[in-house]
Design a protein around this motif. Structure first.
Motif, PDB file in Angstrom:
ATOM      1  N   MET A 109      53.076  31.487  69.735  1.00  0.00           N
ATOM      2  CA  MET A 109      54.041  32.718  69.749  1.00  0.00           C
ATOM      3  C   MET A 109      54.777  32.688  68.215  1.00  0.00           C
ATOM      4  O   MET A 109      55.033  33.692  67.791  1.00  0.00           O
ATOM      5  CB  MET A 109      55.065  32.668  70.799  1.00  0.00           C
ATOM      6  N   LYS A 110      55.227  31.588  68.069  1.00  0.00           N
ATOM      7  CA  LYS A 110      56.018  31.337  66.862  1.00  0.00           C
ATOM      8  C   LYS A 110      55.196  31.541  65.701  1.00  0.00           C
ATOM      9  O   LYS A 110      55.706  32.076  64.593  1.00  0.00           O
ATOM     10  CB  LYS A 110      56.515  29.613  66.627  1.00  0.00           C
ATOM     11  N   ASN A 111      53.676  31.232  65.799  1.00  0.00           N
ATOM     12  CA  ASN A 111      52.895  31.606  64.553  1.00  0.00           C
ATOM     13  C   ASN A 111      53.070  33.323  64.317  1.00  0.00           C
ATOM     14  O   ASN A 111      52.786  33.708  63.303  1.00  0.00           O
ATOM     15  CB  ASN A 111      51.505  31.206  64.780  1.00  0.00           C
ATOM     16  N   LEU A 112      52.834  34.108  65.561  1.00  0.00           N
ATOM     17  CA  LEU A 112      52.948  35.457  65.264  1.00  0.00           C
ATOM     18  C   LEU A 112      54.286  35.973  65.027  1.00  0.00           C
ATOM     19  O   LEU A 112      54.312  36.697  64.062  1.00  0.00           O
ATOM     20  CB  LEU A 112      52.678  36.172  66.709  1.00  0.00           C
ATOM     21  N   ILE A 113      55.440  35.192  65.115  1.00  0.00           N
ATOM     22  CA  ILE A 113      56.625  35.834  64.606  1.00  0.00           C
ATOM     23  C   ILE A 113      56.487  35.396  63.135  1.00  0.00           C
ATOM     24  O   ILE A 113      57.171  36.168  62.481  1.00  0.00           O
ATOM     25  CB  ILE A 113      57.673  35.089  65.331  1.00  0.00           C
ATOM     26  N   GLU A 114      56.018  34.325  62.843  1.00  0.00           N
ATOM     27  CA  GLU A 114      55.950  33.997  61.333  1.00  0.00           C
ATOM     28  C   GLU A 114      55.345  35.084  60.421  1.00  0.00           C
ATOM     29  O   GLU A 114      55.879  35.391  59.384  1.00  0.00           O
ATOM     30  CB  GLU A 114      55.495  32.310  61.179  1.00  0.00           C
ATOM     31  N   LEU A 115      54.283  35.286  60.990  1.00  0.00           N
ATOM     32  CA  LEU A 115      53.290  36.473  60.416  1.00  0.00           C
ATOM     33  C   LEU A 115      54.127  37.728  60.287  1.00  0.00           C
ATOM     34  O   LEU A 115      53.962  38.327  59.318  1.00  0.00           O
ATOM     35  CB  LEU A 115      52.035  36.662  60.897  1.00  0.00           C
ATOM     36  N   ALA A 116      55.017  37.980  61.269  1.00  0.00           N
ATOM     37  CA  ALA A 116      55.658  39.158  61.394  1.00  0.00           C
ATOM     38  C   ALA A 116      57.006  39.067  60.563  1.00  0.00           C
ATOM     39  O   ALA A 116      57.723  40.216  60.475  1.00  0.00           O
ATOM     40  CB  ALA A 116      56.005  39.589  62.852  1.00  0.00           C
ATOM     41  N   LEU A 117      57.431  38.013  60.226  1.00  0.00           N
ATOM     42  CA  LEU A 117      58.700  37.937  59.402  1.00  0.00           C
ATOM     43  C   LEU A 117      58.525  38.640  57.923  1.00  0.00           C
ATOM     44  O   LEU A 117      57.747  38.627  57.362  1.00  0.00           O
ATOM     45  CB  LEU A 117      59.129  36.432  58.845  1.00  0.00           C
ATOM     46  N   GLU A 118      59.970  39.395  57.780  1.00  0.00           N
ATOM     47  CA  GLU A 118      60.146  40.144  56.724  1.00  0.00           C
ATOM     48  C   GLU A 118      61.024  39.359  55.945  1.00  0.00           C
ATOM     49  O   GLU A 118      61.856  38.783  56.266  1.00  0.00           O
ATOM     50  CB  GLU A 118      60.645  41.365  56.824  1.00  0.00           C
ATOM     51  N   ASP A 119      60.779  38.972  54.705  1.00  0.00           N
ATOM     52  CA  ASP A 119      61.581  38.062  53.662  1.00  0.00           C
ATOM     53  C   ASP A 119      62.151  39.070  53.186  1.00  0.00           C
ATOM     54  O   ASP A 119      61.750  39.701  52.213  1.00  0.00           O
ATOM     55  CB  ASP A 119      60.615  37.155  52.883  1.00  0.00           C
ATOM     56  N   LEU A 120      63.763  39.022  53.259  1.00  0.00           N
ATOM     57  CA  LEU A 120      64.712  39.658  52.485  1.00  0.00           C
ATOM     58  C   LEU A 120      65.363  38.918  51.579  1.00  0.00           C
ATOM     59  O   LEU A 120      66.497  39.369  51.149  1.00  0.00           O
ATOM     60  CB  LEU A 120      65.563  40.607  53.485  1.00  0.00           C
ATOM     61  N   SER A 121      65.143  37.675  51.274  1.00  0.00           N
ATOM     62  CA  SER A 121      65.528  36.727  50.413  1.00  0.00           C
ATOM     63  C   SER A 121      65.703  37.214  49.276  1.00  0.00           C
ATOM     64  O   SER A 121      65.015  37.981  48.588  1.00  0.00           O
ATOM     65  CB  SER A 121      65.147  35.090  50.560  1.00  0.00           C
ATOM     66  N   SER A 122      67.010  36.510  48.490  1.00  0.00           N
ATOM     67  CA  SER A 122      67.118  36.787  47.105  1.00  0.00           C
ATOM     68  C   SER A 122      67.271  35.259  46.118  1.00  0.00           C
ATOM     69  O   SER A 122      67.246  34.393  47.056  1.00  0.00           O
ATOM     70  CB  SER A 122      68.262  37.505  46.584  1.00  0.00           C
ATOM     71  N   SER A 123      67.463  35.449  45.006  1.00  0.00           N
ATOM     72  CA  SER A 123      67.914  33.855  44.585  1.00  0.00           C
ATOM     73  C   SER A 123      69.270  33.205  45.002  1.00  0.00           C
ATOM     74  O   SER A 123      69.431  32.212  45.000  1.00  0.00           O
ATOM     75  CB  SER A 123      68.043  34.071  43.030  1.00  0.00           C
ATOM     76  N   ASP A 124      70.105  34.229  45.687  1.00  0.00           N
ATOM     77  CA  ASP A 124      71.364  33.702  46.035  1.00  0.00           C
ATOM     78  C   ASP A 124      71.535  33.505  47.617  1.00  0.00           C
ATOM     79  O   ASP A 124      72.521  32.796  48.261  1.00  0.00           O
ATOM     80  CB  ASP A 124      72.588  34.717  45.466  1.00  0.00           C
ATOM     81  N   TYR A 125      70.644  33.920  48.316  1.00  0.00           N
ATOM     82  CA  TYR A 125      70.676  33.915  49.785  1.00  0.00           C
ATOM     83  C   TYR A 125      69.328  34.016  50.383  1.00  0.00           C
ATOM     84  O   TYR A 125      68.272  34.440  49.823  1.00  0.00           O
ATOM     85  CB  TYR A 125      71.443  35.141  50.479  1.00  0.00           C
ATOM     86  N   PHE A 126      69.246  33.786  51.676  1.00  0.00           N
ATOM     87  CA  PHE A 126      67.929  33.880  52.581  1.00  0.00           C
ATOM     88  C   PHE A 126      68.407  34.700  53.739  1.00  0.00           C
ATOM     89  O   PHE A 126      69.285  34.323  54.384  1.00  0.00           O
ATOM     90  CB  PHE A 126      67.695  32.166  52.999  1.00  0.00           C
ATOM     91  N   LEU A 127      67.191  35.403  54.030  1.00  0.00           N
ATOM     92  CA  LEU A 127      67.534  36.113  55.085  1.00  0.00           C
ATOM     93  C   LEU A 127      65.844  36.711  55.685  1.00  0.00           C
ATOM     94  O   LEU A 127      65.246  37.281  54.679  1.00  0.00           O
ATOM     95  CB  LEU A 127      68.243  37.654  54.916  1.00  0.00           C
ATOM     96  N   PHE A 128      65.671  36.453  56.847  1.00  0.00           N
ATOM     97  CA  PHE A 128      64.204  36.826  57.299  1.00  0.00           C
ATOM     98  C   PHE A 128      64.717  37.702  58.575  1.00  0.00           C
ATOM     99  O   PHE A 128      65.597  36.952  59.407  1.00  0.00           O
ATOM    100  CB  PHE A 128      63.533  35.272  57.590  1.00  0.00           C
ATOM    101  N   GLN A 129      63.651  38.537  59.012  1.00  0.00           N
ATOM    102  CA  GLN A 129      63.784  39.427  60.115  1.00  0.00           C
ATOM    103  C   GLN A 129      62.479  39.771  60.409  1.00  0.00           C
ATOM    104  O   GLN A 129      61.805  39.997  59.715  1.00  0.00           O
ATOM    105  CB  GLN A 129      65.003  40.297  60.226  1.00  0.00           C
ATOM    106  N   THR A 130      62.326  40.148  61.935  1.00  0.00           N
ATOM    107  CA  THR A 130      61.367  40.813  62.352  1.00  0.00           C
ATOM    108  C   THR A 130      61.825  41.627  63.424  1.00  0.00           C
ATOM    109  O   THR A 130      62.975  41.647  63.789  1.00  0.00           O
ATOM    110  CB  THR A 130      60.159  39.862  63.147  1.00  0.00           C
ATOM    111  N   HIS A 131      60.981  42.549  63.859  1.00  0.00           N
ATOM    112  CA  HIS A 131      61.455  43.621  64.763  1.00  0.00           C
ATOM    113  C   HIS A 131      60.722  43.917  66.149  1.00  0.00           C
ATOM    114  O   HIS A 131      59.690  43.498  66.118  1.00  0.00           O
ATOM    115  CB  HIS A 131      61.387  45.054  64.115  1.00  0.00           C
ATOM    116  N   CYS A 132      61.512  44.281  66.950  1.00  0.00           N
ATOM    117  CA  CYS A 132      60.966  44.742  68.207  1.00  0.00           C
ATOM    118  C   CYS A 132      60.000  45.733  68.065  1.00  0.00           C
ATOM    119  O   CYS A 132      60.510  46.626  67.521  1.00  0.00           O
ATOM    120  CB  CYS A 132      61.828  44.938  69.349  1.00  0.00           C
ATOM    121  N   GLY A 133      58.647  45.616  68.548  1.00  0.00           N
ATOM    122  CA  GLY A 133      57.801  46.604  68.420  1.00  0.00           C
ATOM    123  C   GLY A 133      57.886  47.959  69.259  1.00  0.00           C
ATOM    124  O   GLY A 133      57.272  49.000  69.002  1.00  0.00           O
TER     125      GLY A 133
END
Length: 120
Positions: A1-25
């Protein structure tokens, strides 16, 4: 399950911060991590050696934030065995024979209880 979430993660990070998210389908609510500031954000490395250290530190903090986002999202998301979408706990039913997302359950005429309802 975690592998699927990793694949679905959207990377919204920048050089100053980290942000990752995925969405309910189903409902499209975002899950992941809160914005995490890079510990050296805003600091300019003055030497090439400092730049190498900052880059290595960024990579380490990036991986940590990504892993945290995967763990956080895994607490809220389930995989529907029929449509193969990630569904949050408010869009996922515990059913008698096979747990399903609300859309598949409705389409197949299956009844169940939400993992988490708004009344909880």
């Amino acid at each position: 399950m975690k592998n699927l979430i990793e694949l679905a993660l959207e990377d919204l990070s920048s050089s100053d911060y980290f942000l990752f998210q995925t969405h309910c389908g189903i409902c499209t609510v975002a899950y992941g991590n809160r914005t995490v500031r890079f510990s050296k954000a805003g600091e300019e490395p003055v030497t090439e050696q400092k730049k190498l250290l900052f880059d290595a530190l960024y990579d380490q903090e990036y991986r940590t934030a990504r892993q945290s986002a995967v763990r956080s999202a895994a607490e809220h998301l389930n995989l529907c065995p029929v449509c193969r979408r990630l569904a949050c706990n408010r869009c996922f039913l515990i059913c008698e024979n096979l747990d399903l997302c609300v859309e598949c359950a409705e389409r197949l005429g299956v009844k169940g209880d939400l993992v988490i309802s708004d009344s909880v």
